[in-house]
Scaffold this motif. Structure first.
Motif, PDB file in Angstrom:
ATOM      1  N   SER A 173       8.076  -3.945  -3.566  1.00  0.00           N
ATOM      2  CA  SER A 173       7.485  -2.632  -3.790  1.00  0.00           C
ATOM      3  C   SER A 173       6.532  -2.205  -2.679  1.00  0.00           C
ATOM      4  O   SER A 173       6.089  -1.065  -2.645  1.00  0.00           O
ATOM      5  N   LEU A 227      -5.691 -11.280  -6.223  1.00  0.00           N
ATOM      6  CA  LEU A 227      -4.765 -10.982  -5.138  1.00  0.00           C
ATOM      7  C   LEU A 227      -5.125 -11.767  -3.877  1.00  0.00           C
ATOM      8  O   LEU A 227      -4.252 -12.268  -3.165  1.00  0.00           O
ATOM      9  N   ILE A 282       7.049  -8.820  -1.072  1.00  0.00           N
ATOM     10  CA  ILE A 282       6.921  -7.987  -2.274  1.00  0.00           C
ATOM     11  C   ILE A 282       7.758  -6.737  -2.056  1.00  0.00           C
ATOM     12  O   ILE A 282       7.487  -5.933  -1.161  1.00  0.00           O
ATOM     13  N   GLN A 297       2.291  -5.012 -12.203  1.00  0.00           N
ATOM     14  CA  GLN A 297       1.939  -6.264 -12.857  1.00  0.00           C
ATOM     15  C   GLN A 297       1.386  -6.052 -14.264  1.00  0.00           C
ATOM     16  O   GLN A 297       1.540  -6.908 -15.128  1.00  0.00           O
ATOM     17  N   LEU A 320       2.123 -13.610  -1.674  1.00  0.00           N
ATOM     18  CA  LEU A 320       2.294 -12.167  -1.594  1.00  0.00           C
ATOM     19  C   LEU A 320       3.413 -11.739  -0.654  1.00  0.00           C
ATOM     20  O   LEU A 320       3.736 -10.552  -0.591  1.00  0.00           O
ATOM     21  N   LEU A 349       0.758  -2.294  -6.973  1.00  0.00           N
ATOM     22  CA  LEU A 349       0.902  -3.671  -7.458  1.00  0.00           C
ATOM     23  C   LEU A 349       0.308  -3.841  -8.853  1.00  0.00           C
ATOM     24  O   LEU A 349       0.904  -4.472  -9.728  1.00  0.00           O
ATOM     25  N   GLN A 396       2.292  -5.474   3.989  1.00  0.00           N
ATOM     26  CA  GLN A 396       1.981  -6.640   3.156  1.00  0.00           C
ATOM     27  C   GLN A 396       0.856  -7.519   3.711  1.00  0.00           C
ATOM     28  O   GLN A 396      -0.039  -7.926   2.964  1.00  0.00           O
TER      29      GLN A 396
END
Length: 501
Positions: free
Chosen positions: A259, A245, A257, A220, A254, A216, A265
């Protein structure tokens, strides 16, 4: 005629029955630099209810046993030579863990080692030792059921500790309340002596959910590489990230997501919570994410001591040299040839500079099968994204640039991507250019064949550098050779000339 016994395959597999995932990893052979030929996981969540019920959840057991049936079938069709199976916190802590392991052993066809907490910590440390060059700090392995902490320095491993702070365990014990989970974490970390080993040193984060945090952050922040192993952050930056986060998780931002695996998650907030409190309590300076952990530690432990002492990066480069270069022996000769050049040119060099130079020599011909127009680009991506350890991202970039310049040259239109150059200092870029120029001379005069480079040597008088050819090789001298050598000499502040003897 008596038939010869069938030779066992060299491949070796590890079945890792974790509290969150059940995984099969097949390695090409047991060696210092492991090469993965198959890797599959199933997120079963065996530890999802152990803290509240004391039992492995029935649905999770069904999923895990089904995954193990597939894994055994895969090992059979891949003709894996040896299979090692291990189980961690969920299986050792649950009251029905022994029944599950008995069923699993029948399916796998081999015994399963249920790792104790200290044993799991030690294997995690050995995994980091196998994948990080001279580690110095505290290893933290966050699984679904537990957190292992253990101090490492070089090849030395101290006594480890295991804590019930795995991401699934925290979710279960807190009844999915991050506030309750925070109190659990703070209470569990009070007075843990291993945390003192992190102060002022590196914290090595091992485990799938912490790797998800790294992924992440890479996305980002726009970081140019997606390689998780060796990705590092200043502790202060990591602290800001996990706090941010946690705020996003509270606001339900969140979810979904792409990815991150959907089943993982909900666990991100608990992994972030544990890392936040480790940073606050242990006060490390740097966080380094390691994809090498228990499985790699198990393989490393099986090696003879002499093989363990080998440099993992050098071993990986030697393998690539043998597999991809036109002549593996030429790559080895290039190491000695570059040693002589550095000595004669009086280039300043640290032990790590020398180590990376030797590795670059071994990698200098691995792109020869690629179309000439794309050799630089393809080798740059192969090295920066290669599946090997014992090198940080700065070292990867330096190696990639050295071999890139060997293929692409130095024209303005062929400059490598700025995103790669940004990973190293300007001085390292210049050093990579020198190495690239050296390789361009070496491969031109030798055609990558062994026996040529040892018959040439360097000399320097004042500001003039000479490349001297023995009489039997004088026919190899050409204008193009002279041009490339003058380019090399100029990069080290000399004029260059070719001498025939």
């Amino acid at each position: 005629m008596v038939a010869r016994p069938k030779q066992r395959a060299a491949s070796v597999a590890v079945i890792d029955i974790g509290s969150n995932s059940v995984r099969l990893v097949v390695y090409e052979t047991l060696t210092r630099s492991l090469v993965t030929i198959f890797n599959e996981k199933a997120l079963c969540g065996l530890g999802s209810e152990v803290q509240s019920t004391g039992l492995l959840a029935p649905g999770a057991v069904t999923k895990a046993l089904a995954a193990l049936k597939r894994f055994r079938a895969l090992c059979r069709i891949m003709r894996v030579g040896r299979v090692h199976a291990i189980a961690t916190a969920a299986a050792r802590d649950a009251r029905n863990g022994a029944d599950f392991i008995a069923a699993a052993e029948k399916i796998c066809g081999c015994s399963i080692e249920i790792l104790s907490g200290p044993r799991e910590a030690k294997l995690s440390a050995l995994g980091v030792i196998s994948g990080v060059h001279r580690p110095d700090g505290l290893v933290g392995d966050l699984g679904g059921g537990s957190l292992e902490l253990i101090d490492v320095k070089g090849s030395r491993v101290r006594q480890g500790v295991t804590l019930p702070l795995g991401s699934l365990a925290l979710q279960d014990a807190s009844q999915k309340s991050p506030k309750k989970a925070e109190r659990i974490v703070k209470t569990a970390l009070v007075g843990v002596p291993q945390l003192g080993a992190a102060t002022g040193r590196t914290f090595y984060a091992v485990g799938g959910t912490w790797r998800a945090l790294a992924r992440l952050h890479i996305i980002q922040s726009g970081y140019p590489r997606r390689v998780m192993h060796g990705y590092s952050l200043p502790a202060a930056e990591a602290l800001d990230f996990v706090r941010r986060l946690r705020r996003l998780a509270t606001a339900n931002i969140l979810a979904n997501i792409e990815s991150i695996a959907e089943a993982r998650q909900p666990l991100l907030v608990y992994a972030a919570l544990v890392l936040e409190n480790i940073i606050l309590t242990g006060k490390p300076t740097t966080i380094v994410f390691s994809t090498y952990g228990v499985r790699e530690g198990l393989m490393y432990e099986m090696l003879p001591l002499a093989r363990r002492a080998e440099d993992g990066l050098v071993a990986a480069a030697q393998t690539l040299n043998h597999l991809l270069s036109r002549s593996a022996k030429h790559g080895e000769e290039l190491i000695g040839w570059s040693d002589r050049f550095v000595r004669v040119a009086k280039l300043p060099e640290t032990p790590e500079d020398k180590r990376l130079r030797h590795v670059a020599c071994l990698l200098s011909d691995i792109g020869w099968r690629v179309h000439p127009d794309y050799r630089g680009e393809q080798t740059l991506h192969l090295i920066t994204n290669g599946n090997f350890g014992s090198v940080d991202h700065h070292g990867r970039a330096f190696l990639a640039l050295s071999v890139y310049y060997r293929y692409a040259g130095f024209s303005a239109e062929n400059e490598p991507p700025e995103l790669v150059r940004a990973l190293v200092t300007p001085a390292q870029v210049e050093r990579a250019r020198v190495l690239g120029a050296l390789f361009r001379v070496a491969h031109l005069i030798s055609a990558a064949r062994p026996g040529v480079l040892p018959a040439t040597h360097f000399s320097v008088q004042d500001r003039k550098m000479s490349l001297v050819f023995e009489h039997r090789l004088v026919d190899l001298v050409a204008d193009r050779v002279g041009s490339r050598f003058r380019q090399l000499a100029k990069l080290v502040g000399k004029s260059g000339t070719i001498v025939r003897r």
